[in-house]
Motif scaffolding. Structure first.
Motif, PDB file in Angstrom:
ATOM      1  N   ILE A 183     -85.181 -31.897  13.347  1.00 10.91           N
ATOM      2  CA  ILE A 183     -85.864 -33.188  13.407  1.00 10.91           C
ATOM      3  C   ILE A 183     -84.852 -34.324  13.417  1.00 10.91           C
ATOM      4  O   ILE A 183     -85.005 -35.304  14.162  1.00 10.91           O
ATOM      5  CB  ILE A 183     -86.840 -33.329  12.222  1.00 10.91           C
ATOM      6  N   ALA A 184     -83.800 -34.208  12.617  1.00 10.35           N
ATOM      7  CA  ALA A 184     -82.784 -35.262  12.572  1.00 10.35           C
ATOM      8  C   ALA A 184     -82.060 -35.396  13.905  1.00 10.35           C
ATOM      9  O   ALA A 184     -81.742 -36.502  14.347  1.00 10.35           O
ATOM     10  CB  ALA A 184     -81.783 -34.974  11.452  1.00 10.35           C
ATOM     11  N   GLU A 185     -81.794 -34.263  14.561  1.00 11.66           N
ATOM     12  CA  GLU A 185     -81.034 -34.302  15.810  1.00 11.66           C
ATOM     13  C   GLU A 185     -81.899 -34.665  17.006  1.00 11.66           C
ATOM     14  O   GLU A 185     -81.471 -35.446  17.874  1.00 11.66           O
ATOM     15  CB  GLU A 185     -80.362 -32.954  16.064  1.00 11.66           C
ATOM     16  N   PHE A 186     -83.109 -34.132  17.070  1.00  8.95           N
ATOM     17  CA  PHE A 186     -83.900 -34.262  18.291  1.00  8.95           C
ATOM     18  C   PHE A 186     -85.155 -35.131  18.135  1.00  8.95           C
ATOM     19  O   PHE A 186     -85.851 -35.377  19.113  1.00  8.95           O
ATOM     20  CB  PHE A 186     -84.310 -32.877  18.794  1.00  8.95           C
ATOM     21  N   GLY A 187     -85.440 -35.589  16.943  1.00  9.66           N
ATOM     22  CA  GLY A 187     -86.597 -36.446  16.729  1.00  9.66           C
ATOM     23  C   GLY A 187     -86.205 -37.910  16.694  1.00  9.66           C
ATOM     24  O   GLY A 187     -85.025 -38.256  16.729  1.00  9.66           O
ATOM     25  N   PRO A 188     -87.192 -38.790  16.627  1.00 13.52           N
ATOM     26  CA  PRO A 188     -86.894 -40.211  16.494  1.00 13.52           C
ATOM     27  C   PRO A 188     -86.338 -40.502  15.111  1.00 13.52           C
ATOM     28  O   PRO A 188     -86.431 -39.675  14.199  1.00 13.52           O
ATOM     29  CB  PRO A 188     -88.263 -40.871  16.700  1.00 13.52           C
ATOM     30  N   ALA A 189     -85.733 -41.681  14.948  1.00 12.55           N
ATOM     31  CA  ALA A 189     -85.204 -42.071  13.650  1.00 12.55           C
ATOM     32  C   ALA A 189     -86.316 -42.054  12.611  1.00 12.55           C
ATOM     33  O   ALA A 189     -87.448 -42.447  12.887  1.00 12.55           O
ATOM     34  CB  ALA A 189     -84.573 -43.459  13.733  1.00 12.55           C
ATOM     35  N   SER A 190     -86.006 -41.549  11.416  1.00 15.00           N
ATOM     36  CA  SER A 190     -87.012 -41.404  10.367  1.00 15.00           C
ATOM     37  C   SER A 190     -86.587 -42.160   9.114  1.00 15.00           C
ATOM     38  O   SER A 190     -85.400 -42.236   8.789  1.00 15.00           O
ATOM     39  CB  SER A 190     -87.210 -39.924  10.030  1.00 15.00           C
ATOM     40  N   LYS A 191     -87.574 -42.703   8.413  1.00 14.02           N
ATOM     41  CA  LYS A 191     -87.314 -43.403   7.157  1.00 14.02           C
ATOM     42  C   LYS A 191     -87.591 -42.518   5.951  1.00 14.02           C
ATOM     43  O   LYS A 191     -87.375 -42.932   4.817  1.00 14.02           O
ATOM     44  CB  LYS A 191     -88.172 -44.668   7.081  1.00 14.02           C
ATOM     45  N   THR A 192     -88.067 -41.310   6.195  1.00 19.44           N
ATOM     46  CA  THR A 192     -88.362 -40.395   5.092  1.00 19.44           C
ATOM     47  C   THR A 192     -87.174 -39.472   4.858  1.00 19.44           C
ATOM     48  O   THR A 192     -86.278 -39.338   5.694  1.00 19.44           O
ATOM     49  CB  THR A 192     -89.599 -39.547   5.405  1.00 19.44           C
ATOM     50  N   GLY A 193     -87.171 -38.814   3.722  1.00 15.32           N
ATOM     51  CA  GLY A 193     -86.106 -37.874   3.408  1.00 15.32           C
ATOM     52  C   GLY A 193     -86.180 -36.638   4.284  1.00 15.32           C
ATOM     53  O   GLY A 193     -87.209 -36.351   4.901  1.00 15.32           O
ATOM     54  N   ARG A 194     -85.091 -35.896   4.306  1.00 12.33           N
ATOM     55  CA  ARG A 194     -85.015 -34.714   5.167  1.00 12.33           C
ATOM     56  C   ARG A 194     -86.065 -33.680   4.784  1.00 12.33           C
ATOM     57  O   ARG A 194     -86.764 -33.144   5.644  1.00 12.33           O
ATOM     58  CB  ARG A 194     -83.607 -34.114   5.096  1.00 12.33           C
TER      59      ARG A 194
END
Length: 303
Positions: free
Chosen positions: A64-75
């Protein structure tokens, strides 16, 4: 949500295609598709899609971190969302009933997820179906520059999967075959970011026509939705390392790091303004805004 058993080839692809319905007004929602792809990779390599949370937390978080949009939630929270919510789509089951989105119950009981039983049986019985399902998912959620990396990251062979040509997995929209040529010509057959303009025998080599708003997310084959980019900067643009602002200045993500001179040369692009030839249609504001919201990773480097 009550769902029936999955039987036919068409049932499988239709059920997985329904994951696309979670998107709203062009918003990217690759979390569930990434989890399904991870399960398909395990099924292909281990003959079982079983995925314990103790493994999913790190593996799915990384995807998710590499291929998803920027996230404001924890990993962990980002991974818990699809791990618990995919149940409602009828393609995923958990070994224990736990609340939606909660990390602590998943960790406390090391909950195991897996593809729904009849779906797993159908995929295990027909490797061609598994390839078609994986191909349909990456085509629906990622551009061609990124799809091979996604497949490799989940343990599937990109060459094998991307050869899948099942008619049921074919996109309804078709690309305009003249679009690439028109974009390259409009940008003088050179990278709009760095100016690279290599040719081999008079033909451009290493220069792509890049969509600003991805084709898979209703991006049109129009001159105001395209840039000529070298293959390196095309890939970095699609991964969210590079982006644009509404003044058409190039932004480099502050999440990007490099140690060598070659890698650090990317920093020199930051703040540079596109310089199209007179009459060239520049990327439309709405397409730039989509890319900034759905693709660009985090914040730009400091000025």
């Amino acid at each position: 949500m009550v769902v029936g058993r999955i039987g036919s080839h068409q049932d499988v692809l239709a059920r997985l295609a329904s994951l696309r319905q979670n998107q709203y007004r062009g918003r990217r929602a690759p979390h569930k598709p990434l989890l399904v792809l991870l399960a398909l990779g395990r099924l292909a390599n281990r003959a079982s899609s079983e995925l314990p949370w103790s493994e999913a937390e790190a593996q799915l978080s990384d995807l998710i971190a590499e291929f998803g949009p920027a996230s404001k939630t924890g990993r962990a929270q980002s991974a818990a969302y699809p791990f618990t919510r995919l149940r409602s789509d009828g393609v995923w089951t958990l070994s224990r009933d736990v609340p939606m989105d909660k990390v602590s119950p998943l960790a406390a009981h090391d909950v195991v997820g897996r593809l729904e039983a009849s779906l797993e049986v159908a995929l295990r019985r027909d490797p061609r179906l598994l390839r078609s399902a994986a191909r349909a998912l990456v085509d629906s959620h990622f551009p061609p520059t990124v799809a091979p990396d996604v497949l490799a990251a989940v343990g599937l062979d990109p060459d094998d999967i991307l050869r899948a040509t099942d008619p049921a997995a074919t996109a309804l929209r078709h690309r305009d075959p003249a679009w690439r040529t028109a974009i390259l010509q409009a940008w003088d057959r050179q990278c709009a970011f760095c100016g690279y303009d290599g040719q081999l025998g008079g033909a451009s080599v290493g220069v792509d026509a890049a969509h600003v708003r991805w084709f898979a997310f209703d991006g049109p084959d129009s001159l105001d939705n395209g840039l000529a980019l070298c293959v390196l900067h095309h890939k970095l643009f699609d991964l969210g390392v590079l982006g644009l602002d509404t003044s058409l200045r190039i932004h480099v993500s502050n999440a990007f790091t490099a140690r060598t001179n070659a890698g650090r040369a990317l920093y020199d692009l930051h703040g540079r303004t596109l310089e199209p030839r007179p009459g060239t249609a520049v990327p439309a504001t709405e397409h730039v805004a989509w890319h900034r919201r759905e693709v660009f990773k985090g914040a730009p480097l400091a000025a």
